[in-house]
Design a protein around this motif. Structure first.
Motif, mmCIF file in Angstrom:
data_model
loop_
_atom_site.group_PDB
_atom_site.id
_atom_site.type_symbol
_atom_site.label_atom_id
_atom_site.label_comp_id
_atom_site.label_asym_id
_atom_site.label_seq_id
_atom_site.Cartn_x
_atom_site.Cartn_y
_atom_site.Cartn_z
ATOM 1 N N GLU A 232 41.650 77.858 32.257
ATOM 2 C CA GLU A 232 42.540 76.799 31.766
ATOM 3 C C GLU A 232 43.268 77.237 30.504
ATOM 4 N N PHE A 233 42.576 77.989 29.646
ATOM 5 C CA PHE A 233 43.208 78.476 28.415
ATOM 6 C C PHE A 233 44.346 79.445 28.727
ATOM 7 N N VAL A 234 44.125 80.391 29.625
ATOM 8 C CA VAL A 234 45.152 81.376 29.957
ATOM 9 C C VAL A 234 46.360 80.699 30.615
ATOM 10 N N VAL A 235 46.107 79.783 31.534
ATOM 11 C CA VAL A 235 47.202 79.081 32.216
ATOM 12 C C VAL A 235 48.011 78.266 31.216
ATOM 13 N N SER A 236 47.319 77.589 30.288
ATOM 14 C CA SER A 236 48.016 76.787 29.288
ATOM 15 C C SER A 236 48.754 77.657 28.280
ATOM 16 N N GLU A 237 48.172 78.795 27.924
ATOM 17 C CA GLU A 237 48.791 79.673 26.924
ATOM 18 C C GLU A 237 50.096 80.263 27.434
ATOM 19 N N LEU A 238 50.137 80.650 28.701
ATOM 20 C CA LEU A 238 51.325 81.283 29.270
ATOM 21 C C LEU A 238 52.162 80.335 30.112
ATOM 22 N N ASN A 239 51.700 79.065 30.275
ATOM 23 C CA ASN A 239 52.391 78.098 31.134
ATOM 24 C C ASN A 239 52.679 78.702 32.505
ATOM 25 N N LEU A 240 51.640 79.185 33.145
ATOM 26 C CA LEU A 240 51.801 79.870 34.419
ATOM 27 C C LEU A 240 51.999 78.872 35.542
ATOM 28 N N PRO A 241 52.830 79.194 36.522
ATOM 29 C CA PRO A 241 52.896 78.372 37.735
ATOM 30 C C PRO A 241 51.618 78.513 38.548
ATOM 31 N N GLU A 242 51.508 77.693 39.582
ATOM 32 C CA GLU A 242 50.284 77.704 40.377
ATOM 33 C C GLU A 242 50.038 79.061 41.013
ATOM 34 N N ASN A 243 51.086 79.695 41.492
ATOM 35 C CA ASN A 243 50.972 81.024 42.098
ATOM 36 C C ASN A 243 52.318 81.708 42.001
ATOM 37 N N GLY A 611 54.847 66.886 20.151
ATOM 38 C CA GLY A 611 54.311 67.804 19.156
ATOM 39 C C GLY A 611 53.674 69.045 19.725
ATOM 40 N N LYS A 612 53.531 69.137 21.036
ATOM 41 C CA LYS A 612 52.886 70.283 21.669
ATOM 42 C C LYS A 612 53.810 71.494 21.637
ATOM 43 N N ILE A 613 53.249 72.666 21.312
ATOM 44 C CA ILE A 613 54.008 73.911 21.332
ATOM 45 C C ILE A 613 53.913 74.516 22.726
ATOM 46 N N VAL A 614 55.047 74.830 23.305
ATOM 47 C CA VAL A 614 55.114 75.326 24.678
ATOM 48 C C VAL A 614 55.759 76.710 24.653
ATOM 49 N N SER A 615 55.119 77.670 25.322
ATOM 50 C CA SER A 615 55.645 79.036 25.436
ATOM 51 C C SER A 615 55.693 79.418 26.903
ATOM 52 N N TRP A 616 56.682 80.216 27.259
ATOM 53 C CA TRP A 616 56.799 80.681 28.641
ATOM 54 C C TRP A 616 57.655 81.937 28.687
ATOM 55 N N TYR A 617 57.596 82.608 29.832
ATOM 56 C CA TYR A 617 58.385 83.815 30.057
ATOM 57 C C TYR A 617 59.430 83.499 31.122
ATOM 58 N N GLY A 618 60.695 83.736 30.795
ATOM 59 C CA GLY A 618 61.777 83.405 31.718
ATOM 60 C C GLY A 618 62.874 84.433 31.680
ATOM 61 N N ARG A 619 63.859 84.240 32.574
ATOM 62 C CA ARG A 619 64.971 85.172 32.699
ATOM 63 C C ARG A 619 66.295 84.454 32.481
ATOM 64 N N ARG A 620 67.298 85.241 32.115
ATOM 65 C CA ARG A 620 68.653 84.724 31.912
ATOM 66 C C ARG A 620 69.651 85.736 32.440
ATOM 67 N N LYS A 621 70.698 85.219 33.065
ATOM 68 C CA LYS A 621 71.736 86.085 33.626
ATOM 69 C C LYS A 621 73.037 85.886 32.866
ATOM 70 N N MET A 622 73.690 87.010 32.544
ATOM 71 C CA MET A 622 74.957 86.989 31.830
ATOM 72 C C MET A 622 75.948 87.941 32.507
ATOM 73 N N THR A 623 77.212 87.779 32.164
ATOM 74 C CA THR A 623 78.247 88.632 32.728
ATOM 75 C C THR A 623 78.190 90.019 32.100
ATOM 76 N N GLY A 624 78.408 91.046 32.914
ATOM 77 C CA GLY A 624 78.368 92.419 32.430
ATOM 78 C C GLY A 624 79.668 92.855 31.784
ATOM 79 N N ARG A 625 79.813 94.157 31.638
ATOM 80 C CA ARG A 625 80.983 94.721 30.950
ATOM 81 C C ARG A 625 81.850 95.572 31.867
ATOM 82 N N GLY A 626 81.794 95.320 33.141
ATOM 83 C CA GLY A 626 82.681 96.038 34.052
ATOM 84 C C GLY A 626 81.962 97.120 34.838
#
Length: 642
Positions: A232-243, A611-626
């Motif tokens: 439960e600690f690891v799942v809460s620390e990383l906000n992991l999805p179920e699978n 007041g809860k601190i939430v952390s997660w790992y995510g991705r973002r997409k941006m336009t390139g340079r050609g």
């Protein structure tokens, strides 16, 4: 007689005009007396300030507001789950399972031993638990192993170890932790989110403790409770999805997709969709209405669809730097609306300037608090002015008008490509984070089109450094190449060198000074952080294509040619830990335009409204340079400079 003389420069004298105070008190100066009030009145008359208007000020208002809330969430896997605001909707959408790095593995391992000792100390004394009695056993079962390349290993096995050894800082950290800390990453994969898997370490009967079984049967409950709390600690620390299949990320589209449902309270539902979310900040404009709201029953469940009538005194709408409505009132000196420069194409800037200078004091606001995850609709507003007259204010976008009417904050209704567009006139307030803190990029991939090579390249410009951060992808590729060169040099060293016998009288053995001017090269190579994607036909189609992950060959003297595998979490999807490919990886052709795409993976952190601190790992997409070019070529004829 004439006298000649030269004209001299005229004499100039300056005298500064300044006040000469004759009294010690400053009352007269601070009073700012006006000596010509008639001039000021005339200026006000010229600017229309004294012109009367046959209108009154709003002193009273009633507003009827209907609200409904989100009830379910559907990710990319199509599984509908109940809607919850325990974490921001942004977190629920973006979170993916990250790679547990070495520092994180040490911290998680330390936390497990701490929870195990806490459960043991709370157990009855009759069970005979001693603090730290299983520490050494767990360290032996789940150690930090320093990779060592052995003779006879395959190219894939050697590559995996060489890749770990090429990360110099991570290797030094690994050597420091070996034998001193519990590997939380190995324990996490061993338990696999099921605390009952710890039972495999429990001794049955009168067995003696071994490396694989060392927990006494009377301490089985203690180990289970500690494992349950640790998971439960690891799942809460990383906000992991179920699978791994529960996230909303689509690899073939390089973006997130999800849907939410809203119960209308009359037996119908409205489904909101966000098929192309990749910006990194979730808001109302990320959503569209998947289908039009159907006609429901006339009876409304008031516990779901809430209607509230407000009776308030409206206040003047204002914003920072807004011009004051009074003529001689001091304004904010840091805002110079007269210095705004806008061309005829800066429509937004022109509208804001016109609103600020002409209509800013004509707008009133009625504050109303609504919870997040709400779809709100204003039925109407009744306003009473100082003359006692009532006015019913209609919305700017009324039903029945043209589709190109002016509206704001409306959601587009998906009605098909060739049908007239429609809009849902309600306002959506999603449960999104207001502000987030973002780490430096852990992984960064630049997708570019290489028209000369007729392919797409995924350039790993940043890769994980196994310590919770990122490092330059080119530097990592050079370090790995140096590690392989070291292996080749060690393999080439022979204990005894035997020279072949040479017939000096033979023609072939005579020295020659001939040097060919040209040489043939089968092909050149690119940096190992350039991962190729080749165009292949989609299944069942001979026209549509998509890009499939391929691999450049690594040619070495000590191994047969083998594939170069990527090192980022995204591009390694479908590749096992031993570098064998389990499933292919495809990207839709339209997702990589000529301008290219840059994809980053970062850790994000925010504070939720409770007041809860939430952390997660995510991705973002941006336009390139050609576009770009790898310089990859085959069948080369080069100058012989050797």
């Amino acid at each position: 007689m004439s006298i000649k003389y030269q004209a001299c420069e005229p004499f100039r004298a300056y005298n500064r005009l300044e006040g000469r105070p004759r009294e010690e008190e400053l009352d007269d100066s601070l009073a700012a007396k006006v000596h010509d009030p008639l001039w000021m009145l005339a200026r006000q008359f010229q600017f229309g300030e004294l012109k009367g208007e046959d209108a009154g000020s709003a002193i009273f208002a009633k507003a009827a507001i209907n609200t409904v809330r989100m009830t379910s969430f559907t990710g990319a896997n199509g599984l509908k789950t109940p809607y919850s605001e325990a974490i921001p909707l942004e977190t629920r959408v973006e979170r993916i399972i990250p790679e547990i790095d070495l520092k994180m593995a040490v911290r998680f391992g330390k936390k497990f031993l701490q929870l195990l000792d806490e459960e043991g100390s709370n157990a009855p004394a009759s069970q005979g638990y001693v603090i730290g009695m299983y520490k050494n056993s767990f360290l032996e079962k789940f150690p930090f192993v320093i990779p060592k390349i052995e003779e006879g290993e395959t190219a894939q096995e050697t590559t995996v170890k060489a890749r770990s050894l090429s990360l110099q800082q991570a290797s030094a950290f690994l050597r420091a932790m070996a034998g001193r800390a519990l590997n939380g990453r190995a324990l996490w994969f061993y338990l696999d989110r099921d605390f009952s898997n710890i039972n495999a370490l429990v001794i049955t009967g009168n067995q003696a403790p071994t490396l694989d079984k060392f927990i006494l049967s009377k301490h089985k409950t203690i180990a289970q409770e500690a494992s349950k709390k640790w998971i439960e600690f690891v799942v809460s620390e990383l906000n992991l999805p179920e699978n791994s299949q529960d996230d909303s990320w689509l690899n073939n589209r390089l973006e997130y997709t999800f849907r939410t449902s809203i119960n209308e309270g009359d037996g119908t539902e409205t489904e909101l969709k966000a098929d192309e979310y990749f910006q990194g900040h979730l808001d109302w404009y990320s959503f569209d209405v998947a289908n039009e709201k159907e006609e429901g029953s006339s009876s409304i469940d008031e516990s779901i669809r809430k209607r509230e009538v407000l009776t308030v005194i409206p206040s003047e709408a204002s914003f920072a730097g807004m011009p004051n409505s009074r003529w001689w009132e001091m304004e904010d000196g840091s805002i110079d609306l007269g210095n705004l420069k806008a061309s005829d194409t800066d429509i937004a800037k022109i509208l804001v300037t016109q609103y600020a200078l002409q209509y800013s004091n004509d707008w009133l606001s009625i504050p109303y608090d609504i919870p997040t995850g709400t779809f709100a609709e204003v039925e109407g507003i009744l306003v009473r002015d100082t003359f006692g007259q009532n006015y019913f204010v209609d919305a700017a976008h009324k039903n029945g008008e043209s589709w190109n009417e002016w509206n704001m904050y409306s959601l587009t209704v998906d009605k098909g490509e060739f049908e007239t567009p429609a809009f849902d006139k309600r306002i959506l307030l999603p449960a999104a984070a207001v502000k987030t803190l973002e780490s430096e990029a852990i992984e960064e991939i630049k997708f570019i089109r290489d028209e000369m090579a007729n392919m797409v390249w995924g350039i790993e410009s940043r890769i994980p450094d196994s310590l919770g951060g990122g490092m330059d992808g080119y530097e990592a590729a050079r370090n790995l190449t140096s590690e392989f060169e070291r292996l080749i040099q060690e393999d080439e060293v022979e204990e005894e060198i035997v020279l072949p016998e040479i017939n000096l009288n033979a023609v072939d053995s005579r020295a020659t000074t001939y040097k060919p001017q040209l040489k043939y090269q089968l092909g050149n190579s690119v940096s190992e952080n350039w991962i190729p994607f080749i165009a292949v036909h989609q299944t069942g189609s001979n026209r549509e294509i998509h890009f499939q992950r391929a691999s450049m060959p690594r040619i070495m003297e000590i191994f047969d040619p083998h594939a170069i595998r990527p090192r980022t979490l995204l591009l390694r999807d479908g590749i096992n830990d031993d570098d064998s490919q389990k499933t292919p990886f495809f990207i839709n052709e339209e997702e990589i335009p000529r301008s290219g795409v840059k994809l980053t993976g970062t850790y994000q952190r925010t504070r939720w409204y409770n007041g809860k601190i939430v952390s997660w790992y995510g991705r973002r997409k941006m336009t390139g340079r050609g576009e770009g070019s790898s310089g990859l070529r085959f069948d080369l004829v080069l100058d012989n400079k050797e």
